[in-house]
Design a protein around this motif. Sequence first.
Motif, mmCIF file in Angstrom:
data_model
loop_
_atom_site.group_PDB
_atom_site.id
_atom_site.type_symbol
_atom_site.label_atom_id
_atom_site.label_comp_id
_atom_site.label_asym_id
_atom_site.label_seq_id
_atom_site.Cartn_x
_atom_site.Cartn_y
_atom_site.Cartn_z
ATOM 1 N N SER A 134 35.549 43.423 32.451
ATOM 2 C CA SER A 134 36.058 42.557 33.516
ATOM 3 C C SER A 134 37.036 43.288 34.440
ATOM 4 C CB SER A 134 36.741 41.330 32.915
ATOM 5 O OG SER A 134 37.814 41.730 32.075
ATOM 6 N N VAL A 135 37.057 42.844 35.694
ATOM 7 C CA VAL A 135 37.917 43.461 36.712
ATOM 8 C C VAL A 135 39.306 42.828 36.645
ATOM 9 C CG1 VAL A 135 38.254 43.834 39.181
ATOM 10 C CG2 VAL A 135 35.968 44.043 38.190
ATOM 11 N N ASN A 136 40.223 43.560 36.049
ATOM 12 C CA ASN A 136 41.622 43.147 35.934
ATOM 13 C C ASN A 136 42.399 44.286 35.293
ATOM 14 O OD1 ASN A 136 40.068 42.310 33.453
ATOM 15 N ND2 ASN A 136 42.133 41.944 32.695
ATOM 16 N N ARG A 137 43.719 44.229 35.440
ATOM 17 C CA ARG A 137 44.570 45.131 34.680
ATOM 18 C C ARG A 137 44.664 44.567 33.266
ATOM 19 N NH1 ARG A 137 44.891 49.466 38.213
ATOM 20 N NH2 ARG A 137 45.524 48.710 40.266
ATOM 21 N N SER A 138 44.707 45.446 32.295
ATOM 22 C CA SER A 138 44.764 45.003 30.908
ATOM 23 C C SER A 138 45.968 44.089 30.695
ATOM 24 C CB SER A 138 44.868 46.222 29.992
ATOM 25 O OG SER A 138 44.678 45.838 28.658
ATOM 26 N N GLY A 139 45.717 42.915 30.086
ATOM 27 C CA GLY A 139 46.782 41.954 29.831
ATOM 28 C C GLY A 139 46.974 40.932 30.930
ATOM 29 N N PHE A 140 46.251 41.095 32.049
ATOM 30 C CA PHE A 140 46.349 40.161 33.170
ATOM 31 C C PHE A 140 45.042 39.388 33.332
ATOM 32 C CE2 PHE A 140 49.700 43.140 33.948
ATOM 33 C CZ PHE A 140 50.716 42.400 34.560
ATOM 34 N N ALA A 141 45.091 38.306 34.095
ATOM 35 C CA ALA A 141 43.918 37.451 34.281
ATOM 36 C C ALA A 141 42.791 38.202 34.996
ATOM 37 C CB ALA A 141 44.302 36.211 35.087
ATOM 38 N N VAL A 142 41.571 37.819 34.663
ATOM 39 C CA VAL A 142 40.392 38.381 35.319
ATOM 40 C C VAL A 142 40.389 37.947 36.785
ATOM 41 C CG1 VAL A 142 37.865 38.355 35.361
ATOM 42 C CG2 VAL A 142 39.083 38.365 33.167
ATOM 43 N N LEU A 143 40.118 38.883 37.689
ATOM 44 C CA LEU A 143 40.092 38.563 39.120
ATOM 45 C C LEU A 143 38.732 37.993 39.504
ATOM 46 C CD1 LEU A 143 41.952 41.633 40.700
ATOM 47 C CD2 LEU A 143 42.873 39.405 40.055
ATOM 48 N N ASP A 144 38.746 36.819 40.148
ATOM 49 C CA ASP A 144 37.489 36.201 40.579
ATOM 50 C C ASP A 144 37.409 36.062 42.098
ATOM 51 O OD1 ASP A 144 39.325 34.186 41.045
ATOM 52 O OD2 ASP A 144 38.519 32.819 39.517
ATOM 53 N N ASN A 145 38.434 36.556 42.798
ATOM 54 C CA ASN A 145 38.467 36.498 44.256
ATOM 55 C C ASN A 145 38.163 37.888 44.807
ATOM 56 O OD1 ASN A 145 40.121 37.011 46.859
ATOM 57 N ND2 ASN A 145 39.978 34.779 46.781
ATOM 58 N N ILE A 146 37.114 38.004 45.602
ATOM 59 C CA ILE A 146 36.652 39.322 46.045
ATOM 60 C C ILE A 146 37.697 40.031 46.906
ATOM 61 C CG2 ILE A 146 35.401 38.396 48.051
ATOM 62 C CD1 ILE A 146 34.403 41.433 45.819
ATOM 63 N N GLN A 147 38.462 39.279 47.695
ATOM 64 C CA GLN A 147 39.479 39.919 48.519
ATOM 65 C C GLN A 147 40.601 40.487 47.647
ATOM 66 O OE1 GLN A 147 39.020 40.494 51.872
ATOM 67 N NE2 GLN A 147 40.696 41.902 51.442
ATOM 68 N N GLN A 148 40.964 39.764 46.601
ATOM 69 C CA GLN A 148 41.963 40.275 45.657
ATOM 70 C C GLN A 148 41.472 41.554 44.983
ATOM 71 O OE1 GLN A 148 42.647 36.893 43.040
ATOM 72 N NE2 GLN A 148 44.692 36.611 43.897
ATOM 73 N N ILE A 149 40.202 41.561 44.624
ATOM 74 C CA ILE A 149 39.613 42.750 43.983
ATOM 75 C C ILE A 149 39.671 43.944 44.934
ATOM 76 C CG2 ILE A 149 37.430 43.761 43.162
ATOM 77 C CD1 ILE A 149 36.768 40.940 42.026
ATOM 78 N N LYS A 150 39.330 43.708 46.196
ATOM 79 C CA LYS A 150 39.378 44.791 47.190
ATOM 80 C C LYS A 150 40.809 45.293 47.366
ATOM 81 C CE LYS A 150 35.389 43.055 49.813
ATOM 82 N NZ LYS A 150 34.958 42.367 51.054
ATOM 83 N N ASN A 151 41.756 44.372 47.443
ATOM 84 C CA ASN A 151 43.162 44.748 47.638
ATOM 85 C C ASN A 151 43.712 45.522 46.442
ATOM 86 O OD1 ASN A 151 43.060 43.385 50.067
ATOM 87 N ND2 ASN A 151 44.128 41.569 49.327
#
Length: 196
Positions: A134-151
Amino acid sequence: MICRKSDEESIQIAADYIRRGKIVVLPTDTVYGFSGIVDGRHYSFHTNEKICRIKGRDEKKHLIQLISKTEDIKKYTRDVIPDELLEKWPGPLTIIVHTFAKDGNFETTAFRCPGDEWLRKVIALCGAPIYSTSVNRSGFAVLDNIQQIKNEFGKEVDLIVDDGDKKNGLPSTIVSIDENGEVKVVRQGTVTVNNV
């Protein structure tokens, strides 16, 4: 680089990046995932370590490996997998099996044949399993917003395939097969599985 999943060349672009040992963010049938090719006999890109470094995750924790066809699982394990599990593939079910380690001993590896046809085509073009986590930093919530992922990760990965937001995406169900062939549910996710 960013490309849209809907682009005509997106499958080829994603596979080209992955085959060259690059780290990409791909949409899956569950959530967005960091992906890279699983090292083979003739090359070693250390994509597992690269992904763990980006996430801030312990490199000793194995990543899920995605395969393009259900029957491909037989290339990697001698475990007998019950038909009622294999019938749930392609789909959001991860199966942990025993595989051969490089030192000749056994280790456990998690495999999934994803439900998304686009993703299966990417994996098939790669000619090898690909890692997914999953796309997230370990220990943080999984990112489901594509703009957040890009940022957050745009400068740390080589390619992001944009398929819009993945709101309320559930992770895959995870089961393991023990030495006696018994199936244990590790995590209930999208697919409901009972202990077999």
